[in-house]
Write a protein that holds these residues in place. Structure first.
Motif, mmCIF file in Angstrom:
data_model
loop_
_atom_site.group_PDB
_atom_site.id
_atom_site.type_symbol
_atom_site.label_atom_id
_atom_site.label_comp_id
_atom_site.label_asym_id
_atom_site.label_seq_id
_atom_site.Cartn_x
_atom_site.Cartn_y
_atom_site.Cartn_z
ATOM 1 N N UNK A 1 0.827 -1.197 0.000
ATOM 2 C CA UNK A 1 0.000 0.000 0.000
ATOM 3 C C UNK A 1 0.867 1.255 0.000
ATOM 4 N N UNK A 2 1.914 1.263 0.810
ATOM 5 C CA UNK A 2 2.822 2.407 0.856
ATOM 6 C C UNK A 2 3.464 2.673 -0.494
ATOM 7 N N UNK A 3 3.843 1.617 -1.189
ATOM 8 C CA UNK A 3 4.430 1.752 -2.522
ATOM 9 C C UNK A 3 3.418 2.359 -3.502
ATOM 10 N N UNK A 4 2.183 1.900 -3.430
ATOM 11 C CA UNK A 4 1.134 2.452 -4.288
ATOM 12 C C UNK A 4 0.924 3.929 -3.987
ATOM 13 N N UNK A 5 0.911 4.283 -2.714
ATOM 14 C CA UNK A 5 0.721 5.671 -2.316
ATOM 15 C C UNK A 5 1.851 6.551 -2.845
ATOM 16 N N UNK A 6 3.089 6.090 -2.731
ATOM 17 C CA UNK A 6 4.235 6.851 -3.234
ATOM 18 C C UNK A 6 4.140 7.024 -4.745
ATOM 19 N N UNK A 7 3.778 5.975 -5.452
ATOM 20 C CA UNK A 7 3.622 6.053 -6.906
ATOM 21 C C UNK A 7 2.568 7.098 -7.261
ATOM 22 N N UNK A 8 1.445 7.095 -6.541
ATOM 23 C CA UNK A 8 0.381 8.054 -6.831
ATOM 24 C C UNK A 8 0.825 9.493 -6.548
ATOM 25 N N UNK A 9 1.553 9.698 -5.479
ATOM 26 C CA UNK A 9 2.043 11.047 -5.152
ATOM 27 C C UNK A 9 3.007 11.536 -6.233
ATOM 28 N N UNK A 10 3.915 10.668 -6.660
ATOM 29 C CA UNK A 10 4.878 11.042 -7.706
ATOM 30 C C UNK A 10 4.147 11.352 -9.010
ATOM 31 N N UNK A 11 3.164 10.523 -9.374
ATOM 32 C CA UNK A 11 2.402 10.778 -10.602
ATOM 33 C C UNK A 11 1.640 12.094 -10.524
ATOM 34 N N UNK A 12 1.038 12.377 -9.370
ATOM 35 C CA UNK A 12 0.316 13.651 -9.217
ATOM 36 C C UNK A 12 1.274 14.829 -9.338
ATOM 37 N N UNK A 13 2.466 14.707 -8.787
ATOM 38 C CA UNK A 13 3.459 15.767 -8.872
ATOM 39 C C UNK A 13 3.833 16.040 -10.321
ATOM 40 N N UNK A 14 4.130 14.982 -11.074
ATOM 41 C CA UNK A 14 4.530 15.168 -12.457
ATOM 42 C C UNK A 14 3.391 15.681 -13.332
ATOM 43 N N UNK A 15 2.174 15.192 -13.104
ATOM 44 C CA UNK A 15 1.041 15.682 -13.875
ATOM 45 C C UNK A 15 0.787 17.149 -13.590
ATOM 46 N N UNK A 16 0.881 17.543 -12.341
ATOM 47 C CA UNK A 16 0.635 18.934 -11.974
ATOM 48 C C UNK A 16 1.735 19.836 -12.526
ATOM 49 N N UNK A 17 2.960 19.357 -12.503
ATOM 50 C CA UNK A 17 4.077 20.173 -12.945
ATOM 51 C C UNK A 17 4.170 20.290 -14.463
ATOM 52 N N UNK A 18 3.869 19.215 -15.179
ATOM 53 C CA UNK A 18 4.091 19.200 -16.623
ATOM 54 C C UNK A 18 2.831 19.262 -17.468
ATOM 55 N N UNK A 19 1.668 19.208 -16.846
ATOM 56 C CA UNK A 19 0.435 19.277 -17.648
ATOM 57 C C UNK A 19 -0.391 20.449 -17.231
#
Length: 85
Positions: A67-85
């Protein structure tokens, strides 16, 4: 997108409830892969609520690690989407 997240979180919450009830009754359980997949698809909030409200899977370290790994993946994806899109 908001409706999808609301629906997937509700589904994830209900699935955690059903799995907890099945565990109590010693019936066939919902697989951890299903629970984690629902969380990966966006049901993290529903899954966390289900874990704490129903006190389900909170002491299983291997599940919490995944679960922690999934949460980290989601946070990283949200960061990149917010920054680059």
């Amino acid at each position: 997108m908001i409706y999808f997240l609301l629906i997937i979180n509700f589904i994830c919450f209900v699935v955690f409830y059903v799995d907890k009830k099945r565990a109590i009754k010693h019936q066939r359980r919902i697989s951890e892969n299903t629970l984690l997949s629902l969380m990966l698809l966006g049901g993290t909030i529903g899954g966390v609520l289900g874990m704490f409200i129903f006190r389900h899977k909170i002491s299983k370290k291997s599940f919490l690690l995944k679960f922690g790994l999934i949460f980290i993946i989601q946070v990283v994806l949200m960061y990149f989407f917010k920054k680059y899109i």
